[in-house]
Design a protein around this motif. Structure first.
Motif, PDB file in Angstrom:
ATOM      1  N   PRO A   1      27.938   9.783  28.124  1.00 30.53           N
ATOM      2  CA  PRO A   1      29.312   9.581  28.656  1.00 30.53           C
ATOM      3  C   PRO A   1      28.973   9.256  30.063  1.00 30.53           C
ATOM      4  O   PRO A   1      28.003   9.904  30.880  1.00 30.53           O
ATOM      5  N   ALA A   2      29.730   8.504  30.830  1.00 27.37           N
ATOM      6  CA  ALA A   2      29.578   8.196  32.223  1.00 27.37           C
ATOM      7  C   ALA A   2      31.103   8.345  33.025  1.00 27.37           C
ATOM      8  O   ALA A   2      32.150   8.489  32.263  1.00 27.37           O
ATOM      9  N   GLU A   3      30.987   8.436  34.300  1.00 28.68           N
ATOM     10  CA  GLU A   3      32.021   8.339  34.923  1.00 28.68           C
ATOM     11  C   GLU A   3      32.115   7.183  36.168  1.00 28.68           C
ATOM     12  O   GLU A   3      31.096   7.229  36.843  1.00 28.68           O
ATOM     13  N   LEU A   4      33.040   6.208  36.148  1.00 28.60           N
ATOM     14  CA  LEU A   4      33.012   5.232  37.030  1.00 28.60           C
ATOM     15  C   LEU A   4      33.943   5.580  38.186  1.00 28.60           C
ATOM     16  O   LEU A   4      35.008   5.953  37.899  1.00 28.60           O
TER      17      LEU A   4
ATOM     18  N   GLU B   1      39.628   7.093  41.858  1.00 26.03           N
ATOM     19  CA  GLU B   1      39.702   8.113  40.679  1.00 26.03           C
ATOM     20  C   GLU B   1      38.777   8.053  39.835  1.00 26.03           C
ATOM     21  O   GLU B   1      38.246   6.815  39.578  1.00 26.03           O
ATOM     22  N   PRO B   2      38.286   9.194  39.123  1.00 25.66           N
ATOM     23  CA  PRO B   2      37.123   9.008  38.264  1.00 25.66           C
ATOM     24  C   PRO B   2      37.691   8.459  36.953  1.00 25.66           C
ATOM     25  O   PRO B   2      38.503   8.415  36.562  1.00 25.66           O
ATOM     26  N   ILE B   3      37.114   7.414  36.437  1.00 27.44           N
ATOM     27  CA  ILE B   3      37.263   6.751  35.229  1.00 27.44           C
ATOM     28  C   ILE B   3      36.365   7.017  34.060  1.00 27.44           C
ATOM     29  O   ILE B   3      35.224   6.733  34.168  1.00 27.44           O
ATOM     30  N   PRO B   4      36.754   7.593  32.957  1.00 27.42           N
ATOM     31  CA  PRO B   4      35.694   8.093  32.050  1.00 27.42           C
ATOM     32  C   PRO B   4      35.003   6.832  31.204  1.00 27.42           C
ATOM     33  O   PRO B   4      35.956   6.027  30.913  1.00 27.42           O
TER      34      PRO B   4
END
Length: 902
Positions: A853-856, A885-888
């Motif tokens: 998983p990452a965060e954009l 805002e972090p986007i999973p």
């Protein structure tokens, strides 16, 4: 209780736009087919539907000849008789970029909507393998079923999965690396299993006895699929009568003239619970390996190079620059870019971009590549001028300076050597004053020029005098304005240019002293920067030491030459062929250039290789001897093959750039470059469509082909837990991981053959690729873990050219150094920066290169302060997202973000 079987007969014609005939000759047959189809719909109420091969370009080509049929065609679509889309063309998925696959879907949907309806079937009837991310792309486009013809080996005896078989049925679940899943339906009996149905009772009885048995072998439900058509197949005008005959012969079977919508709906309602699930790429890896058609990746390499150049210019240069200009207040040229994309995509059908057509087809492709590139280049130029006209430079550069701006249109910060041509002085050109103008320009002194950045730091640079040059302007409000100018070419190291942004520099007079000399005395066969040391051996192979982790790769860059008696589709070496290499062949080696920021070593091999296959191949081709049965060998006569290799190492850049140039005078052969890694890895990784695909190094036990070549887009990577090597390429799409005990990556530079292959004898002398060739690639050593992903980023950036443009000392609303879009996300790759096709919204797309998983975070967009939103591959508006805002992001997920302009 016996369940009644239903025979779904779907009328279609698989339309290769160009192939064994050039485009216009195929189009004449298309016009005949469409005219007959329209007449049949009007005259036979029982002829219910026709599937137009999943590609809207078929209608575009037809209506260009028959514009009077526009409304009739639209009515047929609205009435559900003619099924069109979802694609613009039926592409080769592996030889077209990630974005090209998306633009193909966008264009197909847009065109189909104009006629009234889009067929929501993921149609891949004849792709030479299928991309692993297809289920995710389709699901994002609202399509939950894929129909395909290649890539999976179905069922064993009695519908049992045995050995290397991948599915018990022709129906299966197909899952992308991110977990997205669609229903997959394989043409287990190919897409012609219901062609030319007899209406004569005796013939029909024999026909259906055979066809029903074949279909029942694979189907998981009572709904049996019969595809009524084949390549360029004319419409069967007596189909209604043929189906009436079938109904009379088989009263217990329900025969329907069906469509994919009806067929798929019935199949879904009857699916069993024990369907197999297939994962990722479908590349026929559980077969004997002879018919994967992977060697189309090396047929006519010049086409692949042109395609990569144009794709990159469109999606990684012209579109981002047009977005920057749009964010700065200028109009976005959506109509021009849409035209350029469509022109490019006309080269993307599988028999076109694969290089497996007759010579006339590929000559026409070159023209399309040129046309598309010209539009993209002009869009980029206009966008640059719009941006640079707003960059304020008067506060940081003296009035006598010559400012220029370097743009980084990739998604990450970048350092590298930039070359830019600048005009020192320009004078309007008037015929009667030509000699005076030229004399005045020649007298200008070029001494004491230095390059400075916007903070006043002086940078080492090489300034080359280009002399007096002619140029012209095309003003928007008056006649063309020719001029003469004194020009120079400036090369220097541009450091830390922000991703999706720019830095401004200037060529300045330095009255305090002479410019710092960029040229230094050089000797030997060794070069280094802060990351790498490169040493060249006497035979022209080279070694790379990675100073960051101490790893060493040696014996890199030998060339291998073998014979090829195959065809445009399939490589096959002659029996008992001996591989020739440049290992041990003395090479001429010299330092061609050395500055404080770049070193270039030139290596020249003077080699002789067999001139061609022997005369036996002429006879075998003419007599249509199957390529696996050919006995031809290589000729004893040889021709020269002089290869010049240039190794370039730039300061601040942890990679080695390689350029290989040669003139090909030989025929029937293959040339590769070899990179032994000494890494023993069961799997390796290749850049594919929206993923770094994991692939097995050793093929399945069913594989009998001595060759195991595979596709790549931007790179191939081999690694273990401590180190790895990424080979990035520009338009070189074929590689092989050799099973030689050395972990050797072999990249194909040229494959020269004499025939098309496939179903007949089609001579293709231009597929021998005679003449001059220049190939480019980069070697990127790396350490473990995150270093791997950074090597992928470097490979992506290596495909993207620097963009630099001259400005002027002026006030302006934009700062000298600027970033239009700022984002962050470990493991994510930026794929697109563009405007939405149906609105003024900005569209940004990424994909997760990793299995974690990452965060954009989209942290800043010039001029946009309002809410962003999640979108999909069709650029439809979804839920809101705030800046910062972090986007999973799921593993391998494709993420599109939209932004509304004020």
């Amino acid at each position: 209780m016996t369940v009644q079987k239903t025979a779904h007969v779907i009328s279609h014609s698989h339309w290769d736009r160009e192939w064994y005939l050039p485009f216009e000759k195929h189009r004449i047959r298309l016009v005949e087919l469409m005219d007959a189809l329209i007449e049949l719909f009007e005259s036979d109420p029982d002829f219910r539907s026709f599937h137009l091969d999943g590609q809207t370009i078929v209608l575009e080509d037809y209506l260009q000849i028959r514009p009077d049929k526009q409304e009739i065609v639209a009515r047929m679509v609205r009435e559900g008789k003619l099924h069109i889309g979802p694609w613009y063309i039926l592409q080769d998925e592996f030889l077209t970029s990630s974005e090209a696959n998306i633009r193909n879907l966008l264009a197909g949907h847009a065109d189909a909507r104009k006629f009234g309806a889009v067929s929501k079937i993921g149609y891949f009837p004849d792709s030479f393998g299928n991309m692993g991310q297809a289920p995710q792309i389709l699901m994002q486009a609202g399509i939950d079923t894929a129909v395909f013809g290649r890539g999976v080996k179905p069922v064993g005896l009695n519908n049992e999965v045995k050995g290397a078989y991948e599915s018990a049925f022709s129906e299966m679940n197909w899952q992308s690396p991110d977990g997205s899943s669609v229903l997959g339906i394989l043409f287990a009996n190919w897409y012609h299993n219901g062609m030319e149905i007899p209406d004569n009772a005796d013939e029909a009885a024999a026909y259906w006895a055979r066809k029903m048995t074949d279909a029942e072998k694979y189907a998981s439900t009572p709904h049996l699929l019969f595809m009524n058509g084949c390549d360029h197949q004319p419409v069967q005008t007596n189909l209604s009568e043929a189906l009436r005959t079938a109904r009379s012969l088989y009263p217990d079977v329900r025969f329907v003239h069906s469509s994919f919508d009806d067929y798929v709906a019935n199949v879904k309602a009857a699916l069993p619970s024990n369907l197999s699930t297939i994962h990722g790429e479908l590349r026929s890896q559980r077969t004997n390996g002879w018919w994967t058609l992977a060697n189309t990746a090396s047929a006519r390499v010049y086409l692949k190079q042109a395609n990569q150049r144009v794709q990159t210019q469109l999606e990684k240069v012209a579109e981002p620059l047009a977005v920057f200009a749009m964010l700065a207040g200028h109009a976005y040229p959506q109509h021009l870019l849409a035209y350029a994309w469509k022109t490019l995509m006309q080269n993307h059908p599988h028999d076109s971009i694969c290089g497996c057509s007759v010579d006339e087809v590929h000559r026409e492709m070159q023209v399309r590549f040129d046309k598309s590139f010209q539009v993209a280049e002009q869009v980029a130029s206009d966008s640059l001028q719009a941006i640079v006209s707003q960059i304020g430079t008067e506060a940081v550069f003296a009035e006598s300076s010559i400012p220029f701006t370097v743009f980084n249109t990739s998604g990450w910060v970048r350092t590298g050597v930039v070359s830019v041509d600048l005009e020192i002085k320009r004078l309007p050109f008037a015929g009667g004053k030509r000699e005076r103008i030229i004399s005045e320009l020649k007298e200008l002194s070029l001494n004491r020029f230095v390059v400075k950045d916007a903070s006043g730091n002086r940078l080492d640079a090489a300034v080359e005098d280009l002399g007096v040059t002619f140029g012209y302007e095309l003003p928007k409000d008056r006649f063309r304005q020719p001029y003469m100018a004194r020009s120079v070419r400036v090369r220097f190291l541009a450091q830390h240019v922000p991703g999706l942004g720019y830095r401004t520099f200037a060529l300045c007079r330095d009255e305090s002293g002479s410019a710092v000399p960029a040229i230094r005395q050089a000797e030997g066969r060794r070069m280094e920067n802060e990351f790498l040391t490169v040493t060249v051996a006497e035979d022209g192979t080279y070694g790379i030491e990675d100073k960051r982790n101490g790893s060493v790769f040696t014996g890199l860059g030998a060339y291998e030459n073998v014979g090829d008696v195959g065809n445009e589709y399939i490589f096959r070496a002659p029996d008992s062929d001996v591989s020739l290499t440049t290992r041990g062949l003395p090479a001429d080696i010299c330092v061609e250039e050395q500055t404080s920021f770049r070193t270039v070593i030139a290596i020249v091999h003077r080699w002789n290789v067999p001139a061609s296959a022997d005369d036996v191949l002429d006879r075998e081709v003419a007599e249509f001897v199957p390529f696996l049965e050919r006995k031809a060998q290589r000729s004893e006569r040889t021709v020269p093959l002089a290869i010049t290799t240039r190794l370039t190492l730039e300061q601040g850049v942890p990679q080695l750039h390689v350029q290989t140039s040669f003139r090909n005078e030989a025929k029937d052969h293959r040339l590769r470059v070899l990179f032994p890694t000494q890494i023993d890895a069961k799997v390796h990784y290749a850049d594919s469509v929206f993923e770094a695909a994991e692939r097995e190094t050793v093929p399945a036990p069913t594989w009998t082909n001595p060759s195991h070549c595979q596709h790549m887009q931007a790179f191939v990577n081999v690694r273990d837990t401590a180190r790895g090597l990424t080979v990035g390429t520009l338009g070189l799409n074929e590689y092989e991981l050799l099973r030689d005990g050395q972990g050797t990556i072999a990249v194909t530079l040229l494959r020269a053959v004499r025939e098309l292959g496939d179903w007949g004898v089609f001579h293709t002398p231009e597929a021998q690729c005679p003449g001059d060739h220049t190939l480019e690639y980069v070697l990127i050593p790396h350490g473990p873990d995150q270093d791997t992903e950074q090597s992928y980023v470097a490979a992506y950036q290596a495909q993207i050219p620097w963009t630099a443009v001259q400005g002027q000392v002026q006030p302006g609303s934009l700062p000298p150094d600027h970033q239009f879009v700022r984002w962050s996300g470990d493991g994510l790759a930026l794929s697109a920066v563009k405007r939405c096709g149906s609105s003024e919204d900005l569209m940004l797309r990424w994909f997760n290169m990793t299995k974690r998983p990452a965060e954009l975070r989209v942290e800043q967009i010039h001029g946009i302060e309002r809410m962003l939103y999640r979108s999909n591959v069709l650029e439809e508006e979804g839920g809101g997202v705030r800046l910062g805002e972090p986007i999973p992001v799921r593993p391998a997920e494709i993420v599109t973000i939209g932004g509304k302009r004020p």
